[in-house]
Motif scaffolding. Structure first.
Motif, PDB file in Angstrom:
ATOM      1  N   THR A 194      17.341  78.236  56.191  1.00 12.83           N
ATOM      2  CA  THR A 194      16.432  79.372  56.170  1.00 12.83           C
ATOM      3  C   THR A 194      15.139  78.975  55.481  1.00 12.83           C
ATOM      4  N   HIS A 195      14.021  79.249  56.126  1.00 11.24           N
ATOM      5  CA  HIS A 195      12.704  78.925  55.581  1.00 11.24           C
ATOM      6  C   HIS A 195      11.871  80.201  55.528  1.00 11.24           C
ATOM      7  N   MET A 196      11.305  80.488  54.353  1.00  5.74           N
ATOM      8  CA  MET A 196      10.422  81.641  54.204  1.00  5.74           C
ATOM      9  C   MET A 196       8.984  81.148  54.134  1.00  5.74           C
ATOM     10  N   LEU A 197       8.140  81.645  55.029  1.00  7.35           N
ATOM     11  CA  LEU A 197       6.732  81.285  55.049  1.00  7.35           C
ATOM     12  C   LEU A 197       5.903  82.539  54.797  1.00  7.35           C
ATOM     13  N   PHE A 198       4.986  82.458  53.834  1.00 11.45           N
ATOM     14  CA  PHE A 198       4.168  83.611  53.465  1.00 11.45           C
ATOM     15  C   PHE A 198       2.818  83.557  54.169  1.00 11.45           C
ATOM     16  N   GLY A 199       2.363  84.709  54.627  1.00  7.33           N
ATOM     17  CA  GLY A 199       1.017  84.835  55.165  1.00  7.33           C
ATOM     18  C   GLY A 199       0.940  84.596  56.661  1.00  7.33           C
ATOM     19  N   SER A 200      -0.279  84.729  57.175  1.00  6.72           N
ATOM     20  CA  SER A 200      -0.519  84.557  58.610  1.00  6.72           C
ATOM     21  C   SER A 200      -1.103  83.192  58.921  1.00  6.72           C
ATOM     22  N   ASP A 201      -1.235  82.337  57.923  1.00  6.56           N
ATOM     23  CA  ASP A 201      -1.881  81.031  58.115  1.00  6.56           C
ATOM     24  C   ASP A 201      -0.889  79.877  57.988  1.00  6.56           C
ATOM     25  N   ARG A 202       0.385  80.154  58.230  1.00  8.38           N
ATOM     26  CA  ARG A 202       1.407  79.110  58.167  1.00  8.38           C
ATOM     27  C   ARG A 202       2.042  78.866  59.536  1.00  8.38           C
ATOM     28  N   MET A 203       1.360  79.296  60.584  1.00 13.65           N
ATOM     29  CA  MET A 203       1.950  79.214  61.915  1.00 13.65           C
ATOM     30  C   MET A 203       2.071  77.770  62.411  1.00 13.65           C
ATOM     31  N   GLU A 204       1.140  76.915  62.002  1.00 14.69           N
ATOM     32  CA  GLU A 204       1.236  75.502  62.378  1.00 14.69           C
ATOM     33  C   GLU A 204       2.456  74.862  61.722  1.00 14.69           C
ATOM     34  N   LEU A 205       2.701  75.240  60.476  1.00 11.18           N
ATOM     35  CA  LEU A 205       3.890  74.746  59.781  1.00 11.18           C
ATOM     36  C   LEU A 205       5.159  75.312  60.416  1.00 11.18           C
ATOM     37  N   LEU A 206       5.104  76.573  60.835  1.00 11.27           N
ATOM     38  CA  LEU A 206       6.239  77.184  61.521  1.00 11.27           C
ATOM     39  C   LEU A 206       6.563  76.430  62.808  1.00 11.27           C
ATOM     40  N   ALA A 207       5.523  76.090  63.563  1.00 10.31           N
ATOM     41  CA  ALA A 207       5.729  75.323  64.792  1.00 10.31           C
ATOM     42  C   ALA A 207       6.414  73.996  64.483  1.00 10.31           C
ATOM     43  N   TYR A 208       6.000  73.354  63.407  1.00  9.97           N
ATOM     44  CA  TYR A 208       6.609  72.088  62.990  1.00  9.97           C
ATOM     45  C   TYR A 208       8.095  72.276  62.693  1.00  9.97           C
ATOM     46  N   LEU A 209       8.418  73.329  61.958  1.00  6.41           N
ATOM     47  CA  LEU A 209       9.827  73.603  61.622  1.00  6.41           C
ATOM     48  C   LEU A 209      10.660  73.847  62.879  1.00  6.41           C
ATOM     49  N   LEU A 210      10.055  74.499  63.858  1.00  3.36           N
ATOM     50  CA  LEU A 210      10.772  74.839  65.085  1.00  3.36           C
ATOM     51  C   LEU A 210      10.792  73.695  66.093  1.00  3.36           C
ATOM     52  N   GLY A 211       9.960  72.686  65.865  1.00  4.33           N
ATOM     53  CA  GLY A 211       9.834  71.617  66.843  1.00  4.33           C
ATOM     54  C   GLY A 211       9.097  72.081  68.088  1.00  4.33           C
ATOM     55  N   GLU A 212       8.188  73.046  67.907  1.00  4.62           N
ATOM     56  CA  GLU A 212       7.418  73.599  69.007  1.00  4.62           C
ATOM     57  C   GLU A 212       5.956  73.185  68.885  1.00  4.62           C
ATOM     58  N   LYS A 213       5.195  73.400  69.935  1.00  6.50           N
ATOM     59  CA  LYS A 213       3.784  73.030  69.960  1.00  6.50           C
ATOM     60  C   LYS A 213       2.913  74.196  69.514  1.00  6.50           C
ATOM     61  N   TRP A 214       2.026  73.937  68.549  1.00  3.76           N
ATOM     62  CA  TRP A 214       1.063  74.940  68.101  1.00  3.76           C
ATOM     63  C   TRP A 214      -0.211  74.798  68.920  1.00  3.76           C
ATOM     64  N   MET A 215      -0.617  75.873  69.558  1.00  4.10           N
ATOM     65  CA  MET A 215      -1.797  75.866  70.419  1.00  4.10           C
ATOM     66  C   MET A 215      -2.864  76.831  69.927  1.00  4.10           C
ATOM     67  N   GLY A 216      -2.884  77.077  68.620  1.00  2.00           N
ATOM     68  CA  GLY A 216      -3.874  77.981  68.051  1.00  2.00           C
ATOM     69  C   GLY A 216      -3.429  79.425  68.103  1.00  2.00           C
ATOM     70  N   PRO A 217      -4.170  80.320  67.463  1.00  2.00           N
ATOM     71  CA  PRO A 217      -3.778  81.727  67.408  1.00  2.00           C
ATOM     72  C   PRO A 217      -3.823  82.454  68.747  1.00  2.00           C
TER      73      PRO A 217
END
Length: 226
Positions: A194-217
């Motif tokens: 379980t990973h808790m990420l605070f705020g709306s500016d951690r989406m790139e890190l979330l993508a990394y955790l999920l092994g998914e591609k971040w393509m911007g907001p």
């Protein structure tokens, strides 16, 4: 069959502008990434009290930064967000208790409407500078989101019931147990961790955790703007 979707919990309050940003990004990616998004209406006032935190706008320098930050984020996220004129009255005096109880009742009775009604409440307070505390204001948001007046009135009548009040309290306490000190928080359940990420500016890190591609907001797959 492919891998099962990973569960993401988004704890949010419509009083929080950054919650709106995180909400829209995850809603945009929920059909792009292999995820199951769970929307968790919470009460930011309860989280602030439990953690000993204070709204950033209470500090003059943070308040000044917040105002400029929102203007840039409006363009970057393509979300029509702007400050209410009487900011302190909206945030510190009126609050969001009734709105969040309504969303909590909605999550129990009509979860399929939760995304749309949440968005309309944000649109009211953080785009059109409209009220979200009075019953008629909440009903107007629900109707604009596509609910019938009968459905919306039925939900409104339940917001003071012990079931709804306890559910909102439990969800807020769950956010605190994850370590929340404000909102939004995104809780990702990945590979038994379980990973808790605070705020709306951690989406790139979330993508990394999920092994998914971040393509911007605003990912290319999403063509429509709010």
């Amino acid at each position: 069959m492919g891998p099962l979707p990973r569960t993401l919990e988004l704890f949010y309050d419509v009083l929080s502008p950054y919650s709106w940003l995180g909400f829209e990004v995850l809603c945009r990616y929920q059909n792009i990434w292999n995820i199951k998004l769970q929307l968790r209406p919470s009460l930011i006032a309860g989280i602030m009290k439990d953690s000993g935190n204070k709204p950033p706008a209470l500090l003059p320098r943070k308040a000044q930064y917040l105002s400029q930050d929102i203007k840039l984020l409006r363009q970057h996220f393509q979300i029509p967000i702007q400050f209410p004129k009487d900011f302190f009255s909206v945030i510190l005096e009126k609050g969001s208790l009734s709105a969040m109880r309504f969303l909590t009742a909605l999550s129990l009775e009509h979860p399929e409407m939760l995304e749309k009604v949440s968005r309309e409440l944000w649109m009211r307070v953080w785009s059109r500078d409209e009220d979200i505390t009075e019953p008629q204001s909440i009903l107007a948001a629900a109707e604009k989101a596509g609910m019938t007046i009968e459905q919306a009135q039925g939900i409104l009548e339940k917001i003071s019931t012990p079931k709804v009040r306890n559910q909102l309290k439990e969800t807020t306490e769950a956010a605190c147990r994850y370590g929340a000190f404000g909102l939004p928080i995104t809780v990702a359940h990945v590979d038994g961790q379980t990973h808790m990420l605070f705020g709306s500016d951690r989406m790139e890190l979330l993508a990394y955790l999920l092994g998914e591609k971040w393509m911007g907001p605003v990912p290319p797959a999403m063509n429509a703007r709010l």
